[in-house]
Design an enzyme around this catalytic site. Structure first.
Site, PDB file in Angstrom:
ATOM      1  N   TYR A 189      -8.456  10.058  -9.766  1.00 52.59           N
ATOM      2  CA  TYR A 189      -9.321  11.183  -9.379  1.00 52.59           C
ATOM      3  C   TYR A 189      -9.043  11.597  -7.943  1.00 52.59           C
ATOM      4  O   TYR A 189      -8.677  10.780  -7.119  1.00 52.59           O
ATOM      5  CB  TYR A 189     -10.814  10.854  -9.554  1.00 52.59           C
ATOM      6  CG  TYR A 189     -11.312   9.585  -8.892  1.00 52.59           C
ATOM      7  CD1 TYR A 189     -11.157   8.343  -9.489  1.00 52.59           C
ATOM      8  CD2 TYR A 189     -11.983   9.636  -7.666  1.00 52.59           C
ATOM      9  CE1 TYR A 189     -11.643   7.182  -8.898  1.00 52.59           C
ATOM     10  CE2 TYR A 189     -12.486   8.483  -7.075  1.00 52.59           C
ATOM     11  CZ  TYR A 189     -12.298   7.255  -7.691  1.00 52.59           C
ATOM     12  OH  TYR A 189     -12.776   6.113  -7.102  1.00 52.59           O
ATOM     13  N   PRO A 190      -9.180  12.911  -7.688  1.00 52.20           N
ATOM     14  CA  PRO A 190      -9.050  13.372  -6.312  1.00 52.20           C
ATOM     15  C   PRO A 190     -10.385  13.283  -5.585  1.00 52.20           C
ATOM     16  O   PRO A 190     -11.437  13.363  -6.227  1.00 52.20           O
ATOM     17  CB  PRO A 190      -8.610  14.829  -6.472  1.00 52.20           C
ATOM     18  CG  PRO A 190      -9.198  15.270  -7.760  1.00 52.20           C
ATOM     19  CD  PRO A 190      -9.325  14.039  -8.630  1.00 52.20           C
ATOM     20  N   MET A 191     -10.340  13.098  -4.291  1.00 47.07           N
ATOM     21  CA  MET A 191     -11.584  13.092  -3.508  1.00 47.07           C
ATOM     22  C   MET A 191     -11.378  13.672  -2.120  1.00 47.07           C
ATOM     23  O   MET A 191     -10.256  13.776  -1.649  1.00 47.07           O
ATOM     24  CB  MET A 191     -12.173  11.688  -3.428  1.00 47.07           C
ATOM     25  CG  MET A 191     -11.394  10.699  -2.609  1.00 47.07           C
ATOM     26  SD  MET A 191     -12.333   9.157  -2.341  1.00 47.07           S
ATOM     27  CE  MET A 191     -13.466   9.645  -1.031  1.00 47.07           C
ATOM     28  N   GLN A 232      -5.266  -0.604  -6.335  1.00 47.19           N
ATOM     29  CA  GLN A 232      -5.598   0.765  -5.942  1.00 47.19           C
ATOM     30  C   GLN A 232      -4.462   1.351  -5.127  1.00 47.19           C
ATOM     31  O   GLN A 232      -3.848   0.675  -4.323  1.00 47.19           O
ATOM     32  CB  GLN A 232      -6.906   0.818  -5.141  1.00 47.19           C
ATOM     33  CG  GLN A 232      -6.896   0.049  -3.842  1.00 47.19           C
ATOM     34  CD  GLN A 232      -7.259   0.873  -2.615  1.00 47.19           C
ATOM     35  OE1 GLN A 232      -7.978   1.834  -2.680  1.00 47.19           O
ATOM     36  NE2 GLN A 232      -6.743   0.467  -1.469  1.00 47.19           N
ATOM     37  N   SER A 240     -18.857   6.140   1.064  1.00 55.54           N
ATOM     38  CA  SER A 240     -18.846   7.009  -0.119  1.00 55.54           C
ATOM     39  C   SER A 240     -20.220   7.636  -0.333  1.00 55.54           C
ATOM     40  O   SER A 240     -20.333   8.817  -0.672  1.00 55.54           O
ATOM     41  CB  SER A 240     -18.426   6.228  -1.371  1.00 55.54           C
ATOM     42  OG  SER A 240     -17.048   5.933  -1.329  1.00 55.54           O
ATOM     43  N   LYS A 289     -13.521  13.898   1.932  1.00 51.80           N
ATOM     44  CA  LYS A 289     -14.645  13.475   2.759  1.00 51.80           C
ATOM     45  C   LYS A 289     -15.419  14.728   3.154  1.00 51.80           C
ATOM     46  O   LYS A 289     -14.834  15.773   3.436  1.00 51.80           O
ATOM     47  CB  LYS A 289     -14.123  12.750   4.016  1.00 51.80           C
ATOM     48  CG  LYS A 289     -13.396  11.419   3.713  1.00 51.80           C
ATOM     49  CD  LYS A 289     -14.356  10.286   3.491  1.00 51.80           C
ATOM     50  CE  LYS A 289     -13.669   8.988   3.075  1.00 51.80           C
ATOM     51  NZ  LYS A 289     -12.905   8.339   4.128  1.00 51.80           N
ATOM     52  N   HIS A 344     -15.984  -0.450   3.770  1.00 54.87           N
ATOM     53  CA  HIS A 344     -15.386   0.001   2.504  1.00 54.87           C
ATOM     54  C   HIS A 344     -14.356  -1.021   2.008  1.00 54.87           C
ATOM     55  O   HIS A 344     -14.350  -1.402   0.836  1.00 54.87           O
ATOM     56  CB  HIS A 344     -14.735   1.366   2.720  1.00 54.87           C
ATOM     57  CG  HIS A 344     -13.811   1.800   1.618  1.00 54.87           C
ATOM     58  ND1 HIS A 344     -14.238   2.507   0.528  1.00 54.87           N
ATOM     59  CD2 HIS A 344     -12.475   1.604   1.441  1.00 54.87           C
ATOM     60  CE1 HIS A 344     -13.208   2.735  -0.267  1.00 54.87           C
ATOM     61  NE2 HIS A 344     -12.123   2.199   0.250  1.00 54.87           N
ATOM     62  N   ARG A 394       0.835  -1.219   0.000  1.00 56.72           N
ATOM     63  CA  ARG A 394       0.000   0.000   0.000  1.00 56.72           C
ATOM     64  C   ARG A 394       0.863   1.259   0.000  1.00 56.72           C
ATOM     65  O   ARG A 394       0.516   2.242  -0.647  1.00 56.72           O
ATOM     66  CB  ARG A 394      -0.936   0.024   1.217  1.00 56.72           C
ATOM     67  CG  ARG A 394      -2.044  -1.005   1.153  1.00 56.72           C
ATOM     68  CD  ARG A 394      -2.988  -0.889   2.339  1.00 56.72           C
ATOM     69  NE  ARG A 394      -3.831   0.302   2.251  1.00 56.72           N
ATOM     70  CZ  ARG A 394      -4.994   0.336   1.618  1.00 56.72           C
ATOM     71  NH1 ARG A 394      -5.468  -0.742   1.040  1.00 56.72           N
ATOM     72  NH2 ARG A 394      -5.701   1.444   1.599  1.00 56.72           N
TER      73      ARG A 394
END
Ligand code: 76R
Length: 266
Positions: free
Chosen positions: A166-168, A206, A244, A170, A193, A151
């Site tokens: 993509y950026p995200m 990922q 999400s 919370k 999740h 990771r």
């Protein structure tokens, strides 16, 4: 003071390589050429001495931007060197239209919740000497596992040619604020999740990179897959997953193909 006595601690995190995503666009000053003509870039010249980290060149598909460069490096200074690659492409008629600085991150929600509860039980508190000792012990144990090392030091996705970035963030709305949830609740949601995500094991790699303090978005999500349709299926499943569904906000999506010749790993 306020209505709640819940102290919302951040999760402990393990960081690894720094990351830079550079999006490049054909500059308006560039001579007219076919849209799909990607200049040959030999980044191995720049990355020749690289021991830790890698770079990938990705052709963007279905975007007004042409290329995405992804760099992983040990230090921000090395990221700065890698950043020059994007600048050098000016001579090839490309200019950086967006960039995203972040660092690989493994969030230890479950462990933090467990150690925080333990601290309360023994009459101590989060951050005291015993808590700090236990965190160090657990972080060392996590870093010894292949799972966590992958990771924070992600391998180059050799057999997954498609990429989605993509950026995200919370959400921090009144009544819908991730950062005021209790650690136990965030731990529960992130566990769920992870279970949703695990259904895609072997089909998707990922890479989660944290950008709090570096960018206005909080995380970068970089997905590699064997089949581009997997991005749609996975991201749809995540939209229906509670964390999400309630708390995620997203930026632009960039989809493309990793150029096999344009990568180096060290
Ligand atoms: O089980 C574990 O050890 C890891 C569990 C896990 C964490 C902690 C995990 C698993 N993720 C974690 C953290 Mn993820 N992830 C995303 C997105 O589009 C969306 O709705 C969200 C974008 C996808 C598609 C995805 C996929 N994840 C995070 C974080 C940090 C949050 C924080 O700290 O608050 C973000 C922002 C995030 C977002 N996640 C997985 C996946 C997949 C496929 C997995 C399983 C991977 C595996 O088990 O190998």
């Amino acid at each position: 003071m306020s209505e709640t006595s819940v102290v919302a601690h951040p999760p402990e995190t393990i960081e690894g390589w720094y990351a830079l995503h550079q999006i490049l666009r054909r500059s308006s000053a560039a001579p007219a050429s076919r849209d799909d003509e990607i200049p040959r870039i030999d980044i191995s010249r720049i990355n020749g001495e690289l021991k830790d980290g890698w770079s990938a060149i990705c052709t963007l598909i279905g975007s007004i931007d042409s290329l995405m460069l992804i760099h992983f490096r040990r230090t921000v200074e090395e990221i700065h060197e890698a950043q020059q690659i994007g600048g050098m492409l000016r001579t090839a008629g490309l200019e950086v239209s967006y960039s995203f600085l972040s660092v690989t991150e493994a969030g230890l929600y479950h462990i933090t919740a467990e150690l925080a509860a333990d601290a309360t039980r023994r009459g101590g508190s989060v951050g005291d000497a015993e808590y700090t000792r236990q965190v160090k012990e657990r972080v060392d144990a996590e870093l010894a596992t292949d799972h966590v090392r992958r990771r924070v030091y992600p391998p180059f996705p050799a057999d997954m040619p498609y990429v989605c970035f993509y950026p995200m963030s919370k959400r921090r709305d009144t009544g819908q604020n991730w950062y005021t949830l209790s650690l136990d609740e965030r731990s529960r949601l992130m566990h769920a999740h992870g279970l949703t995500g695990r259904r895609y094991a072997g089909r998707v790699q990922q890479i989660i990179t944290g950008a709090i303090g570096f960018e206005s978005w909080e995380w970068g999500v970089t997905l590699f897959a064997k089949d581009p349709l997997t991005f749609k299926k996975l991201v749809t499943d995540m939209r229906f997953d509670e964390v999400s569904a309630k708390y995620a906000d997203f930026g632009e999506f960039y989809v493309g193909r990793v150029e096999p010749s344009g990568s180096t790993s060290g």
